[in-house]
Design an enzyme around this catalytic site. Sequence first.
Site, PDB file in Angstrom:
ATOM      1  CE1 TYR A 112      -3.781   2.338   0.457  1.00 16.53           C
ATOM      2  CE2 TYR A 112      -3.009   2.799   2.692  1.00 16.53           C
ATOM      3  CZ  TYR A 112      -3.875   3.061   1.644  1.00 16.53           C
ATOM      4  OH  TYR A 112      -4.841   4.041   1.776  1.00 16.53           O
ATOM      5  NE  ARG A 117      -1.488   5.473   0.965  1.00 15.24           N
ATOM      6  CZ  ARG A 117      -0.651   5.413   1.991  1.00 15.24           C
ATOM      7  NH1 ARG A 117       0.343   4.539   1.995  1.00 15.24           N
ATOM      8  NH2 ARG A 117      -0.777   6.238   3.000  1.00 15.24           N
ATOM      9  CG  ASP A 118      -7.327   6.251  -0.321  1.00 19.65           C
ATOM     10  OD1 ASP A 118      -8.237   6.003  -1.122  1.00 19.65           O
ATOM     11  OD2 ASP A 118      -7.425   6.027   0.892  1.00 19.65           O
ATOM     12  CB  SER A 124      -5.526   6.763   2.963  1.00 17.42           C
ATOM     13  OG  SER A 124      -6.478   6.310   3.872  1.00 17.42           O
ATOM     14  CG  ASP A 164      -9.431   2.520  -0.914  1.00 14.98           C
ATOM     15  OD1 ASP A 164     -10.248   1.585  -0.846  1.00 14.98           O
ATOM     16  OD2 ASP A 164      -9.180   3.269   0.041  1.00 14.98           O
ATOM     17  CG  ASP A 340     -10.558   3.840   9.617  1.00 13.94           C
ATOM     18  OD1 ASP A 340      -9.847   2.906   9.231  1.00 13.94           O
ATOM     19  OD2 ASP A 340     -11.695   3.671  10.089  1.00 13.94           O
TER      20      ASP A 340
END
Length: 357
Positions: A112, A117-118, A124, A164, A340
């Site tokens: 990840y 990213r995301d 994130s 994701d 999160d």
Amino acid sequence: MPVSPPASTTTVTSSTTTTSTGPTSTSTPAADNPYTGYQVYLSPYYASEVTAAAAQISDATLKAKALKIAEVPTFIWFDTIAKVPTLGTYLADASAKGQASNTNYLVQIVVYDLPDRDCAALASNGEFSIANDGLNKYKGYIDQIVTQIKAYPDVRVVAVIEPDSLANLVTNLNVEKCSEAQDAYKSGVTYAIQQLDTVGVYMYLDAGHAGWLGWPANLSPAAQLFSELFEQAGSPSFVRGLATDVSNYNALSASTPDPITSGNSNYDELHYIEAFAPTLTGFPAHFIVDQGRSGVQDIRDQWGDWCNVVGAGFGTRPTVNTGSSLIDSIVWIKPGGESDGTSDTSSPRYDAHCGLA
């Protein structure tokens, strides 16, 4: 996390024994469930988190119950390149335990760290930027993971690939950051699965969840994306299938539809998987499903609520007795209890979903 579209050790429970057959070759993948006959390694990091959290509980009975969670196998997330060296430590530990007990060990990881990213969320956001040579840095991250795994061929590794990322390319290309990231995402994931294939890592690409790619209109476009990427990567033989409900809260099989799922016939992960699998021409239709935080249903205000849902509870413990030939294992990919994101609105990583609780 996505913008919602229309809206010690433990053994994974199995009827199969876990006696050792010795180190296995990584040149050819097993034809059956990669979890069968393997002891799943416990994350020392998660165990330490659980122990620290339990220490804050004054009620002795409740504390004892909390400590039992440290005995549940979870995936280990490698969300920065700085964490990669610890993979070697975990693999060495699993190898030593396996040799001492004449048992086959399996380590679960999450890959990840894509650049940008995301792309449809803030909480994130990763360390690599496409504009700052992020794709090449990501390839270096993958290379380091491969090097660590190559040193321990006696330990099986199962990986979830980039939560994701590809799902965002199905539903969120209207988001500028996602549109700009799509080529890097495809290139990065392709490189990851090609390289991890060379060291026999069993891979499940992330496929969102029932409330995301599970909407009927999203099934065919998602299947096309996964199939095309898989084929263009040369159909790596250790790509086993897809992971669903990663870090989410959906039931595997709901007794009744949660009100937030209204309008979607695929209202839980099993319905989603059963609808999705027949569309996956040219892509292996095997699944793992995250149920780490799916213990309590009908508590969300909307299906897009993904951040620190209060009262969600731990879900079904990991097991290969899934009730479906399509599902290899129920797993805990997101370690329950880990946050999160932040509810601090002044934080650059603040996401509005994290301010709802």
